[in-house]
Design an enzyme around this catalytic site. Structure first.
Site, PDB file in Angstrom:
ATOM      1  N   ASP A   1       0.805  -1.231   0.000  1.00 37.13           N
ATOM      2  CA  ASP A   1       0.000   0.000   0.000  1.00 37.13           C
ATOM      3  C   ASP A   1       0.840   1.284   0.000  1.00 37.13           C
ATOM      4  OD1 ASP A   1      -2.083  -1.798   0.199  1.00 37.13           O
ATOM      5  OD2 ASP A   1      -3.128  -0.729   1.786  1.00 37.13           O
TER       6      ASP A   1
ATOM      7  N   CYS B   1      -3.959  -6.084  -3.771  1.00 41.25           N
ATOM      8  CA  CYS B   1      -2.663  -6.695  -3.459  1.00 41.25           C
ATOM      9  C   CYS B   1      -2.332  -7.931  -4.298  1.00 41.25           C
ATOM     10  CB  CYS B   1      -2.623  -7.071  -1.982  1.00 41.25           C
ATOM     11  SG  CYS B   1      -2.840  -5.677  -0.854  1.00 41.25           S
TER      12      CYS B   1
ATOM     13  N   HIS C   1       0.400 -12.807  -2.464  1.00 39.50           N
ATOM     14  CA  HIS C   1      -0.676 -12.207  -1.679  1.00 39.50           C
ATOM     15  C   HIS C   1      -0.636 -12.621  -0.218  1.00 39.50           C
ATOM     16  CE1 HIS C   1      -4.908 -11.990  -0.073  1.00 39.50           C
ATOM     17  NE2 HIS C   1      -4.630 -10.745  -0.371  1.00 39.50           N
TER      18      HIS C   1
ATOM     19  N   ASP D   1       2.975  -2.065  -4.008  1.00 40.36           N
ATOM     20  CA  ASP D   1       2.077  -2.876  -4.839  1.00 40.36           C
ATOM     21  C   ASP D   1       0.879  -2.106  -5.381  1.00 40.36           C
ATOM     22  OD1 ASP D   1       0.784  -2.740  -2.370  1.00 40.36           O
ATOM     23  OD2 ASP D   1       0.238  -4.855  -2.325  1.00 40.36           O
TER      24      ASP D   1
END
Length: 499
Positions: free
Chosen positions: A44, A82, A141, A346
């Site tokens: 993030d 993500c 992930h 990401d």
């Protein structure tokens, strides 16, 4: 604090100016033939660093890395969530189906699949060509490389079964990866507290009081082991913050005066835009003890917006410190002379921009993320690139820099042509992103988005020359520009929403 910040930024600028030349070529030590790779994925992380011009956030180690390498001012992910963004990263491909834009993309398309001639990822390709590959933390992930749900016990199913020589994670007192990912101080986690938590925390703990501190320590241990091996390595290190919850040791919160943190410059819903292009901040609102809820029908208060942004900045500073530890160890072990360092976010995150708290849109704030590349040696002068680049370019770039051949064609291109241009080559200068039944293309001036839906308008155009915060859709007023850009947009239409 402001004076110190200005002094610090001036020092960075002067240092960078002293290193930079009109071009990127400089005489010096060339890169090794098969360099190591330290790949740092930060969850993030939008381009909210001092290196990107933010005068409030404290990110000295990432800023130093940027000033000594290549900083990409306009890097865009293909999917603003993500798992799907990371699937595109490791495969170098744009999404082809709706499943490719889900967090489950890696688990669906790679996990429990037999090894084939085509590598499952660029990490797999490096491993096949003599690299020792080690993963730590959130590279795909999953928080720890295994496939299981947030509230389930860990499985033994690897997300990327053919890519790693070893995959490691220290969950500490949290017990497993997903508990750690949503961890609060003292071994607590959002999962087992039934979301009865705030979306932030400032605990009086050391760096190891949150999981990312343990990840940094584990990565340092692995660097020490990898130093002793006689083969090149790829070390992937995935940090959790600044992903929600915005938790960080109190000492990083104390770096900021909350009253000096600015609120969003674009807090309202853009003009001439349907709310279907946005969302109601559902991920953020899961944190049940937050003082206010977000929504498209109202703004949160400026005071709460500053509190949340304070938490986001504190989390960045916390991760910046962990990156600093890794870079110090790399230098101490004399590995900096033969190791490529990549820092990659990401996707971005709306910090109240367009009235959204979260990612999951194809607006600039959600798809633009941080990207820094540091090459070993001093053959190339540091530079900040303004060209439009995409996450799909990272696969071919690393393969190129590691002295290997591409195993198959990807949707990306090696970025090496930016600092080592060849006659007859030109950079495509576009990036495509996919989400919310829409496809968006970013050019050097415009963002053109087209949605496959009934809700009008289905076409949005933003002129970044006059409207860098995307506050007004001008598609209806600039039909000729839309028609011209639709040709470029069509090149990225994979048919994902036609089926």
């Amino acid at each position: 604090m402001l004076f110190k910040r200005i002094f610090y930024l001036l020092a960075i600028v002067l240092l960078a100016a002293a290193c930079r030349s009109n071009g990127t070529q400089s005489k010096g030590t060339a890169m090794p033939e098969h360099p190591n790779v330290l790949f740092i994925a930060i969850d993030d992380l939008r381009p909210e660093l001092g290196a990107y011009g933010n005068e409030v956030v404290q990110s000295p180690h990432l800023d130093q890395l940027a000033s000594s390498g290549f900083l990409f001012n306009h890097h865009y992910v293909t999917v603003p969530t993500c798992g799907a963004s990371r699937y595109s990263l490791i495969t170098g491909m744009h999404p082809l189906t709706r499943s490719h834009i889900q967090n489950s993309a890696i688990a669906e398309y790679l996990s429990e699949k037999p090894e084939t001639e085509r590598p499952e990822s660029f990490v797999h390709h490096l491993r096949r060509n003599g690299y020792h590959t080690t993963g730590i933390g959130k590279i795909a992930h999953s928080a720890d490389g295994l496939v299981y749900g947030y509230l389930e016990e860990p499985s033994d199913i690897q997300e990327m079964p053919h890519s790693w020589n070893e995959f490691l994670f220290d969950a500490g007192e949290w017990g497993n990866g997903w508990n750690a990912f949503f961890g609060y101080a003292g071994g607590r986690d959002r999962n087992h507290l039934d979301k009865q938590v705030k979306p932030y925390e400032a605990a009086p703990v050391e760096d190891e009081g949150y999981p990312d501190g343990l990840t940094a320590n584990l990565a340092i241990e692995q660097l020490q082991k990898l130093k002793k091996q006689d083969q090149p390595f790829f070390l992937g290190v995935g940090f959790f913050k600044p992903h929600l919850p915005f938790n960080a040791p109190k000492k990083y919160w104390d770096l900021y005066d909350e009253s000096e943190i600015p609120v969003s410059p674009s807090p309202g819903i853009p003009e001439n835009v349907n709310e279907a292009s946005l969302h109601g901040s559902g991920e953020f609102n899961q944190y049940q003890l937050g003082e206010e809820k977000a929504g498209l029908d109202h703004d949160v208060s400026d005071a709460y917006a500053r509190k949340l942004k304070h938490g986001y900045y504190a989390a960045i500073s916390y991760i910046d410190a962990q990156v600093g530890k890794l870079m110090a160890e790399l230098k101490k072990l004399d590995l900096d002379k033969n190791t490529i360092v990549v820092v990659w976010g990401d996707h971005g995150w709306h910090l109240g921009d367009q009235r959204v708290w979260g990612k999951h849109t194809i607006f600039e704030r959600a798809v633009r993320s941080a990207f820094i590349l540091k090459l070993p040696g001093n053959q190339y002068a540091p530079k900040a690139f303004d060209e439009i680049v995409s996450t799909v370019d990272i696969y071919p770039t690393l393969v190129d820099l590691c002295g290997l051949e591409m195993p198959h064609q990807t949707d990306g291109h090696s970025l090496k042509m930016l600092w080592e241009p060849q006659a007859g080559q030109s950079w495509r200068n576009t990036a495509y992103s996919y989400f919310r039944n829409g496809i968006s293309v970013r050019t050097d001036r415009y963002r053109l988005t087209r949605y496959f839906r009934e809700a009008e308008p289905t076409v949005e155009l933003y002129d970044h020359q006059s409207d860098p915060y995307e506050t007004k859709n001008v598609a209806a007023d600039q039909a000729a520009t839309v028609d011209r850009l639709l040709e470029t947009w069509n090149a990225g239409n994979t048919g994902i929403f036609d089926r």
